[in-house]
Design an enzyme around this catalytic site. Structure first.
Site, PDB file in Angstrom:
ATOM      1  N   GLU A  33      14.327 -13.258 -52.559  1.00  0.00           N
ATOM      2  CA  GLU A  33      12.993 -13.269 -53.159  1.00  0.00           C
ATOM      3  C   GLU A  33      12.251 -11.970 -52.871  1.00  0.00           C
ATOM      4  O   GLU A  33      11.416 -11.538 -53.680  1.00  0.00           O
ATOM      5  CB  GLU A  33      12.203 -14.469 -52.646  1.00  0.00           C
ATOM      6  CG  GLU A  33      10.967 -14.800 -53.455  1.00  0.00           C
ATOM      7  CD  GLU A  33      11.262 -15.246 -54.874  1.00  0.00           C
ATOM      8  OE1 GLU A  33      10.334 -15.224 -55.715  1.00  0.00           O
ATOM      9  OE2 GLU A  33      12.420 -15.630 -55.165  1.00  0.00           O
ATOM     10  N   HIS A  35      11.178 -10.085 -62.584  1.00  0.00           N
ATOM     11  CA  HIS A  35      11.422 -10.878 -61.383  1.00  0.00           C
ATOM     12  C   HIS A  35      12.896 -11.269 -61.275  1.00  0.00           C
ATOM     13  O   HIS A  35      13.537 -11.063 -60.231  1.00  0.00           O
ATOM     14  CB  HIS A  35      10.546 -12.141 -61.437  1.00  0.00           C
ATOM     15  CG  HIS A  35      10.708 -13.053 -60.273  1.00  0.00           C
ATOM     16  ND1 HIS A  35       9.834 -13.074 -59.208  1.00  0.00           N
ATOM     17  CD2 HIS A  35      11.649 -14.006 -59.995  1.00  0.00           C
ATOM     18  CE1 HIS A  35      10.232 -13.982 -58.332  1.00  0.00           C
ATOM     19  NE2 HIS A  35      11.328 -14.561 -58.783  1.00  0.00           N
ATOM     20  N   GLU A  36      13.445 -11.821 -62.350  1.00  0.00           N
ATOM     21  CA  GLU A  36      14.848 -12.250 -62.314  1.00  0.00           C
ATOM     22  C   GLU A  36      15.801 -11.061 -62.225  1.00  0.00           C
ATOM     23  O   GLU A  36      16.887 -11.177 -61.642  1.00  0.00           O
ATOM     24  CB  GLU A  36      15.171 -13.120 -63.521  1.00  0.00           C
ATOM     25  CG  GLU A  36      14.344 -14.398 -63.623  1.00  0.00           C
ATOM     26  CD  GLU A  36      14.394 -15.258 -62.371  1.00  0.00           C
ATOM     27  OE1 GLU A  36      15.397 -15.195 -61.629  1.00  0.00           O
ATOM     28  OE2 GLU A  36      13.419 -15.998 -62.123  1.00  0.00           O
TER      29      GLU A  36
END
Length: 491
Positions: free
Chosen positions: A286, A256-257
């Site tokens: 996002e 995700h990061e």
């Protein structure tokens, strides 16, 4: 062009100082000694004072007035758009308010972490009340008589309105609730078993970061209480966390990061240390982290490759084959934590926060009543009770650092990711063959070229529309989730 060139030179220095300030925040969350918190608060406040003064320097206004925009190309016009917006917006905020917020939120991070560790919301109430008071002051200064929450939301998703997001979320909710209920009525897939060596988790998580294109010559991975990405351009750092019984927490937090970080690393280097040199909005940001984590990282093809990597790293862990592993990675289960939530339930967590923080900013909910309001809403949405504050209203760092208006961009990012995934699949029909080999480059190259390289050149919705050929809609996300989880659960 002299006014434009002088303005850009000044702006690059301001951007460089902002990066230094961001590095102070990264250090505070990763390696700073606990006893340094009070001094760091003063350092952050001092940096914010300098940055605020530069952002509202009258000379910026003079340069903006002197620039002949008709002589600029598209990039130059976009730079001016961002600089003017920042100048006019920042000029509305009193310098003392900006300084007070920086000092208070820096100090509050440590107080939040201590309250979270002690499961003591009451201990955090006084500082959160101060933060909400100052954020309401900031919103009032920005809103010019308009909606206070919209004024804060504009910091993270320029042009977005809470009423429009509420309508989108209202359209999302019935499908998510129905799919959740149907899936949870079926037998749950088996999860992983045993303990997973934390150094081995970190070794594999760094391999995953490289697999998704993260450039370690311009970044690093560290551990923090709450995973995050920090920086842009040539220095983009990420954090993750480990759990000895839940390796997916580490691996998917990292992926995700990395989505966030690769967005920053892949922006056109010509935009370095300019307003175009960062992600255009948190919703678009996002979209990158969620498509990396979910549509790619949790796909049947990629989890088949990851299954082999985990067996090499940890040996047997209670999963018989690739199909069972795919089901384990994607299984729905009741849980308290937003960052650990499955794809179906994640947005329900976000909607809860969106509604509560709107009420806080509107003055309809007192901070002292937040825990009760959270627990009541959680029980209504998820069907079971919050057992402790760290599983409830103390689980996220956002409010402690003043990020009101940030939460809805998570769900907006999911909507954007659904649109991008649909377009990606249309453009790269053989994507699964590459993912099954652990090769993400057909997808990450597409995202780089369609989204990331542009940085802040276009407005947020325009970025998604240009990449997908159609305006953003929640329909592709709902279709993707419905198809995926009805298949997994045999619905």
């Amino acid at each position: 062009m002299s006014a434009f060139n002088e303005l850009m030179g000044f702006t690059r220095q301001t951007q460089a100082l902002a990066q230094v300030s961001g590095r102070l925040g990264w250090d505070q969350e990763t390696t700073m000694p606990r006893g340094a918190a009070e001094q760091r608060a003063e350092e952050m406040a001092a940096m914010e004072t300098v940055l605020h003064a530069r952002r509202v320097d009258p000379q910026v206004g003079d340069w903006l007035s002197a620039v002949d925009e008709t002589a600029l190309d598209a990039v130059g016009k976009a730079q001016i758009r961002h600089i003017r917006r920042s100048y006019e917006r920042t000029a509305k905020i009193p310098a003392k308010l900006a300084e007070d917020l920086a000092r208070l939120t820096s100090r509050a991070q440590g107080q939040w972490a201590e309250a979270r560790a002690a499961d003591d919301f009451a201990a955090f109430v006084p500082v959160l009340e101060q933060i909400v008071t100052l954020k309401r002051e900031e919103a009032a200064a920005l809103a010019d008589g308009g909606d206070l929450y919209d004024a804060l939301l504009d910091d993270y998703e320029p042009g977005a309105k809470a009423a429009d997001l509420e309508a989108m979320f209202t359209a999302l909710r019935p499908g998510l609730v129905g799919l959740r209920a149907a899936a949870l009525s079926q037998p749950a897939p088996e999860g992983v078993q045993g303990t997973f060596d934390e150094p081995a988790q970190m070794k594999l998580t760094r391999k995953l970061a490289k697999t998704f294109g993260y450039d370690f010559t311009h970044g690093r991975v560290d551990k923090a209480v709450h995973p995050f990405s920090s920086g842009s351009g040539l220095d983009v750092r990420i954090t993750t966390r480990t759990n000895p019984t839940d390796p997916f927490n580490c691996f998917y937090s990292t992926i995700h990061e990395v989505g966030h970080a690769c967005y920053e690393q892949n922006i056109d280097r010509a935009y370095l240390l300019t307003p175009l040199g960062g992600g255009v909005s948190m919703g678009v940001h996002e979209s990158q982290s969620r498509i990396y984590e979910n549509q790619l990282g949790r796909s049947r093809a990629f989890t088949g490759w990851l299954y082999g990597q985990m067996r090499d790293a940890f040996g047997e862990f209670g999963i018989a084959d690739e199909d069972a592993f795919y089901r384990a990675v994607n299984r729905l289960q009741n849980g308290f934590i937003r960052t650990e939530a499955d794809e179906v339930q994640y947005n329900l967590h976000v909607m809860l926060r969106f509604d509560l923080e709107r009420a806080l900013i509107a003055g309809d909910l007192a901070v002292r009543d937040l825990e009760t309001a959270w627990n009541d809403r959680f029980a209504a949405d998820f069907g079971f009770a919050v057992d402790k504050a760290s599983h409830g209203c103390l689980q996220d760092v956002h409010w402690s650092v003043g990020l009101f208006g940030y939460f809805p961009t998570y769900s907006l990012g999911n909507v954007y990711a659904g649109c991008l995934h649909q377009a990606l699949r249309n453009d790269v029909p053989d994507l699964d063959a590459a993912l099954a080999r652990g090769d993400t480059t057909p997808a990450t190259d597409w995202l780089r070229d369609k989204v990331q390289v542009h940085g802040g050149l276009y407005e947020p919705r325009d970025v998604i529309t240009r990449a997908c050929g159609t305006a953003p809609s929640e329909a592709p996300l709902l279709s993707y989730l419905d198809q995926k989880f009805r298949d997994i659960y045999g619905l």
